[in-house]
Design a protein around this motif. Structure first.
Motif, PDB file in Angstrom:
ATOM      1  N   LYS A 244       0.743  -1.240  -0.039  1.00 51.75           N
ATOM      2  CA  LYS A 244       0.039  -0.059  -0.115  1.00 51.75           C
ATOM      3  C   LYS A 244       0.822   1.204   0.119  1.00 51.75           C
ATOM      4  CE  LYS A 244      -4.040  -1.955   2.179  1.00 51.75           C
ATOM      5  NZ  LYS A 244      -4.802  -2.042   3.397  1.00 51.75           N
ATOM      6  N   LYS A 245       1.852   1.227   0.738  1.00 57.61           N
ATOM      7  CA  LYS A 245       2.944   2.336   0.698  1.00 57.61           C
ATOM      8  C   LYS A 245       3.490   2.547  -0.656  1.00 57.61           C
ATOM      9  CE  LYS A 245       4.284   2.030   5.749  1.00 57.61           C
ATOM     10  NZ  LYS A 245       5.360   1.860   6.553  1.00 57.61           N
ATOM     11  N   GLN A 246       3.890   1.663  -1.089  1.00 58.93           N
ATOM     12  CA  GLN A 246       4.371   1.728  -2.479  1.00 58.93           C
ATOM     13  C   GLN A 246       3.562   2.575  -3.552  1.00 58.93           C
ATOM     14  OE1 GLN A 246       6.109  -1.828  -3.739  1.00 58.93           O
ATOM     15  NE2 GLN A 246       7.839  -1.724  -2.517  1.00 58.93           N
ATOM     16  N   GLU A 247       1.931   1.718  -3.345  1.00 52.67           N
ATOM     17  CA  GLU A 247       1.185   2.324  -4.395  1.00 52.67           C
ATOM     18  C   GLU A 247       0.639   4.102  -4.051  1.00 52.67           C
ATOM     19  OE1 GLU A 247      -2.176  -0.159  -3.857  1.00 52.67           O
ATOM     20  OE2 GLU A 247      -1.563  -1.820  -5.045  1.00 52.67           O
ATOM     21  N   SER A 248       0.711   4.429  -2.872  1.00 53.57           N
ATOM     22  CA  SER A 248       0.222   5.697  -2.295  1.00 53.57           C
ATOM     23  C   SER A 248       1.542   6.615  -2.784  1.00 53.57           C
ATOM     24  CB  SER A 248       0.164   5.636  -0.883  1.00 53.57           C
ATOM     25  OG  SER A 248       1.422   5.284  -0.191  1.00 53.57           O
ATOM     26  N   ARG A 249       2.814   6.254  -2.902  1.00 51.51           N
ATOM     27  CA  ARG A 249       3.971   6.931  -3.299  1.00 51.51           C
ATOM     28  C   ARG A 249       3.720   7.145  -4.852  1.00 51.51           C
ATOM     29  NH1 ARG A 249       8.949   3.972  -0.019  1.00 51.51           N
ATOM     30  NH2 ARG A 249       8.269   4.764   2.094  1.00 51.51           N
ATOM     31  N   ARG A 250       3.039   6.132  -5.468  1.00 54.04           N
ATOM     32  CA  ARG A 250       3.143   6.295  -6.814  1.00 54.04           C
ATOM     33  C   ARG A 250       2.057   7.198  -7.221  1.00 54.04           C
ATOM     34  NH1 ARG A 250       3.192  -0.124  -8.457  1.00 54.04           N
ATOM     35  NH2 ARG A 250       5.667  -0.284  -8.038  1.00 54.04           N
ATOM     36  N   GLU A 251       0.732   7.183  -6.377  1.00 55.38           N
ATOM     37  CA  GLU A 251      -0.183   8.275  -6.711  1.00 55.38           C
ATOM     38  C   GLU A 251       0.110   9.657  -6.618  1.00 55.38           C
ATOM     39  OE1 GLU A 251      -3.426   6.991  -4.396  1.00 55.38           O
ATOM     40  OE2 GLU A 251      -3.822   5.128  -5.611  1.00 55.38           O
ATOM     41  N   LYS A 252       1.101   9.905  -5.440  1.00 52.52           N
ATOM     42  CA  LYS A 252       1.580  11.343  -5.199  1.00 52.52           C
ATOM     43  C   LYS A 252       2.111  11.893  -6.403  1.00 52.52           C
ATOM     44  CE  LYS A 252       1.042  10.934  -0.164  1.00 52.52           C
ATOM     45  NZ  LYS A 252       1.962  11.089   1.022  1.00 52.52           N
ATOM     46  N   LYS A 253       3.005  10.945  -6.936  1.00 52.59           N
ATOM     47  CA  LYS A 253       4.121  11.460  -8.018  1.00 52.59           C
ATOM     48  C   LYS A 253       3.246  11.755  -9.139  1.00 52.59           C
ATOM     49  CE  LYS A 253       8.119   8.882  -6.496  1.00 52.59           C
ATOM     50  NZ  LYS A 253       8.995   7.802  -6.809  1.00 52.59           N
TER      51      LYS A 253
END
Length: 253
Positions: A244-253
């Motif tokens: 989930k952390k990896q997916e949230s980082r991708r969305e912010k970018k």
């Protein structure tokens, strides 16, 4: 013409040399028992008719002696026995000179009679020839009441043994011993060869089994780790949160 005469003379001389030759015959070896009698045969071949002047002479050389002694002579139709030698009362002429037989008989044998007897015959005009010899071997005869000694010859009910081995028996013993040693060495070499092959094959088999065992254990260990990783809930939650952390980082970018 001269060559023909020369050739004819050579042929006649060769025939004459054969006519004046005499060949004496005896046995090669005789065996007898202590106390028994033995006949020593002697005969001859000659191109001439048997002469009334035929002669026979016998000599005896004991075992170990260098020179022989005269023990008998036949000549002029009469037999003469040595009256001072070892066979003075035990030797008898049993031959027939008219039939070219000069045999003698030795009675009441003893161990001391072991030796070589030589016969020489003359049939005038045939007087050129070599004497012939026979070796006498005297054995002892006793009742077989105990085990036979190594230096004897055992038979059913009797034991015949010599004081010393004759040459043929010695040669047979030596040959048998050599053959036995060679066969023993061959059997030992073959046994060692097959034993080494068995040990090598056993070692190779054990090494191959140990390698297969290690490979099987390694595969089982990795499979067990994968199963534990999948079925452990803590590790599953950690993996989900990390995802989930990896997916949230991708969305912010």
């Amino acid at each position: 013409m001269l060559s023909v005469l020369a050739l004819t003379s050579v042929v006649l001389l060769g025939i004459a040399s054969q006519i004046t030759a005499i060949v004496v015959y005896t046995s090669w070896e005789r065996h007898a028992l202590v106390g028994s009698d033995v006949r020593l045969s002697c005969s001859f071949f000659s191109w001439q008719w048997t002469s009334p002047d035929v002669t026979f002479s016998w000599q005896y050389r004991p075992d170990g002696a260098k020179e022989g002694i005269s023990i008998f002579h036949y000549g002029g139709g009469a037999a003469y026995v040595d009256n001072k030698g070892p066979f003075r009362d035990r030797l008898e002429f049993v031959g027939n000179p008219s039939r070219r037989d000069g045999s003698i008989l030795i009675k009441n044998l003893d161990f001391s009679d072991n030796g070589t007897f030589t016969c020489d015959a003359k049939n005038p005009p045939d007087i050129v020839g070599r004497p012939s010899s026979v070796r006498l071997l005297v054995f002892e005869k006793v009742n077989l009441t105990s085990q036979c000694s190594f230096s004897g010859i055992c038979r059913l009910g009797w034991e015949e043994k010599m004081r010393t081995f004759p040459v043929p028996v010695q040669a047979g013993v030596v040959t048998g011993a050599i053959i036995g040693v060679v066969l023993g060495l061959l059997i030992l070499i073959v046994a060692i060869y097959y034993l080494m092959r068995f040990l090598v094959a056993r070692r190779v088999f054990s090494l191959s089994m140990s390698k297969h065992g290690k490979k099987g254990k390694g595969k089982e260990g990795s499979q067990q780790k994968q199963v534990l990783a999948v079925t452990d809930p803590v590790k599953l939650k950690a993996a989900a949160s990390e995802k989930k952390k990896q997916e949230s980082r991708r969305e912010k970018k």
